[in-house]
Design an enzyme around this catalytic site. Structure first.
Site, short mmCIF file in Angstrom:
data_model
loop_
_atom_site.label_atom_id
_atom_site.label_comp_id
_atom_site.label_asym_id
_atom_site.label_seq_id
_atom_site.Cartn_x
_atom_site.Cartn_y
_atom_site.Cartn_z
N GLY A 76 0.85 -1.19 0.00
CA GLY A 76 0.00 0.00 0.00
C GLY A 76 0.89 1.24 0.00
O GLY A 76 2.11 1.11 -0.01
N PRO A 77 0.29 2.44 0.02
CA PRO A 77 1.08 3.67 -0.03
C PRO A 77 1.74 4.00 1.30
O PRO A 77 1.52 3.28 2.30
CB PRO A 77 0.03 4.73 -0.38
N MET A 78 2.51 5.07 1.35
CA MET A 78 3.07 5.54 2.62
C MET A 78 1.94 5.89 3.58
O MET A 78 0.88 6.36 3.16
CB MET A 78 3.96 6.77 2.41
N GLY A 129 0.02 1.99 7.16
CA GLY A 129 0.09 1.09 8.31
C GLY A 129 0.81 -0.21 8.04
O GLY A 129 0.65 -1.19 8.77
N THR A 164 4.12 -0.91 8.28
CA THR A 164 5.08 -1.25 9.32
C THR A 164 4.36 -1.62 10.62
O THR A 164 4.77 -2.57 11.31
CB THR A 164 6.09 -0.10 9.51
N GLU A 207 10.28 -2.25 3.82
CA GLU A 207 10.77 -1.40 2.72
C GLU A 207 11.37 -2.24 1.59
O GLU A 207 12.39 -1.88 0.98
CB GLU A 207 11.81 -0.38 3.23
N GLN A 252 10.61 -2.67 -1.35
CA GLN A 252 10.66 -2.08 -2.71
C GLN A 252 12.07 -1.64 -3.09
O GLN A 252 12.39 -1.52 -4.26
CB GLN A 252 9.67 -0.91 -2.83
N CYS A 311 -6.51 10.02 2.54
CA CYS A 311 -6.10 11.10 1.63
C CYS A 311 -6.00 12.41 2.40
O CYS A 311 -6.96 12.82 3.07
CB CYS A 311 -7.08 11.23 0.47
N CYS A 354 -5.72 9.96 -2.41
CA CYS A 354 -6.58 9.06 -3.20
C CYS A 354 -6.22 9.23 -4.68
O CYS A 354 -5.46 10.13 -5.04
CB CYS A 354 -8.05 9.38 -2.95
P1 ADP Z 1 3.62 2.69 6.53
O1 ADP Z 1 4.65 1.68 7.01
O2 ADP Z 1 2.60 2.09 5.59
O3 ADP Z 1 4.24 3.93 5.96
P2 ADP Z 1 3.15 3.09 9.35
O4 ADP Z 1 2.78 1.74 9.91
O5 ADP Z 1 4.56 3.56 9.60
O6 ADP Z 1 2.77 3.16 7.79
O7 ADP Z 1 2.23 4.23 9.98
C1 ADP Z 1 0.83 4.16 10.01
C2 ADP Z 1 0.35 5.29 10.93
O8 ADP Z 1 0.60 6.57 10.36
C3 ADP Z 1 -1.14 5.31 11.18
O9 ADP Z 1 -1.53 4.40 12.17
C4 ADP Z 1 -1.37 6.76 11.63
O10 ADP Z 1 -1.11 6.88 13.02
C5 ADP Z 1 -0.26 7.54 10.91
N1 ADP Z 1 -0.69 8.40 9.80
C6 ADP Z 1 -0.14 9.59 9.48
N2 ADP Z 1 -0.67 10.10 8.35
C7 ADP Z 1 -1.61 9.22 7.93
C8 ADP Z 1 -2.51 9.17 6.80
N3 ADP Z 1 -2.54 10.12 5.87
N4 ADP Z 1 -3.32 8.10 6.70
C9 ADP Z 1 -3.30 7.13 7.62
N5 ADP Z 1 -2.48 7.10 8.70
C10 ADP Z 1 -1.64 8.14 8.86
MG MG Z 2 6.70 1.56 6.77
#
Ligand code: ADP
Ligand code: MG
Length: 192
Positions: free
Chosen positions: A12-14, A17, A19, A89, A91, A145, A183
């Protein structure tokens, strides 16, 4: 008899969740007294937003992890009594990660991989499509989004507050650079 290995992919995107979900599964494996080893790509730690020696989620969860330069290095580091191998990470690894993961699965390991499905342009990111095809279990998570509050499937790259174009270099020296979840409607990649 050795246990049957398998692959789980969390993508999924940054900010979706990935991690957090990876750490949740690893904590559960530890509760089951399974030995867990965790790896992430050894890039410039600041650039990749990684904290050396551990995974850190945007919500603050942490888990001990080791940097690896190549998939081969992961294979060499896996110990005999390990049951679960995780890669965050993913990718950023090259396509060699697939044969390495296949070997770990064949030796009975549960392999869990997390990584971005698409880059800031919306294009498939590195080896993730191959890993997604190979997985027994695949979870595509969504963020929120930052423009409209709907579920977000894309990562928006912003340079000095403006959408980064297709032609912008991967590293822009001296610019205020930022990524946010968007989105499909609000994800923008200008062509020049
Ligand atoms: P990823 O590894 O996919 O980048 P993480 O697990 O590090 O994601 O972080 C997820 C957390 O980021 C969410 O539980 C929330 O607290 C926080 N967060 C910050 N910005 C957003 C966003 N735009 N959408 C959803 N969660 C967000
Ligand atoms: Mg991550």
């Amino acid at each position: 008899m050795p246990s049957t290995g398998s692959l789980e992919v969390i993508t999924g995107p940054m900010f979706s969740g990935k991690t957090d979900e990876l750490i949740r599964r690893l904590r559960r494996a530890r509760i089951a007294r399974q030995k867990v080893q965790v790896f992430f790509p050894a890039l410039d730690a600041r650039y990749a937003g990684l904290d050396y020696g551990k995974l850190t989620s945007h919500a603050g969860a942490e888990f001990d992890a080791s940097p690896a330069r190549t998939a081969e290095e992961i294979l060499r580091a896996v110990e005999d009594d390990t049951s679960v191998v995780a890669i965050d990470e993913a990718q950023f690894f090259d396509d060699d990660v697939l044969p390495a993961v296949s070997r770990m699965i064949a030796s009975g390991l549960r392999v869990i991989v997390a990584g971005l499905d698409t880059d800031f342009r919306g294009e498939p990111f590195g080896p993730m499509p191959l890993l997604m095809a190979e997985a027994e279990r695949l979870d595509k998570l969504q963020a929120i989004c930052m423009v409209c509050g709907e579920p977000a499937s894309r990562t928006q790259r912003l340079i000095n507050g403006k959408p980064a174009s297709l032609l912008d270099p991967v590293v822009v020296v001296g610019a205020g650079e930022l990524y946010e979840a968007r989105c499909r409607t609000h994800h923008s990649v200008p062509r020049e």
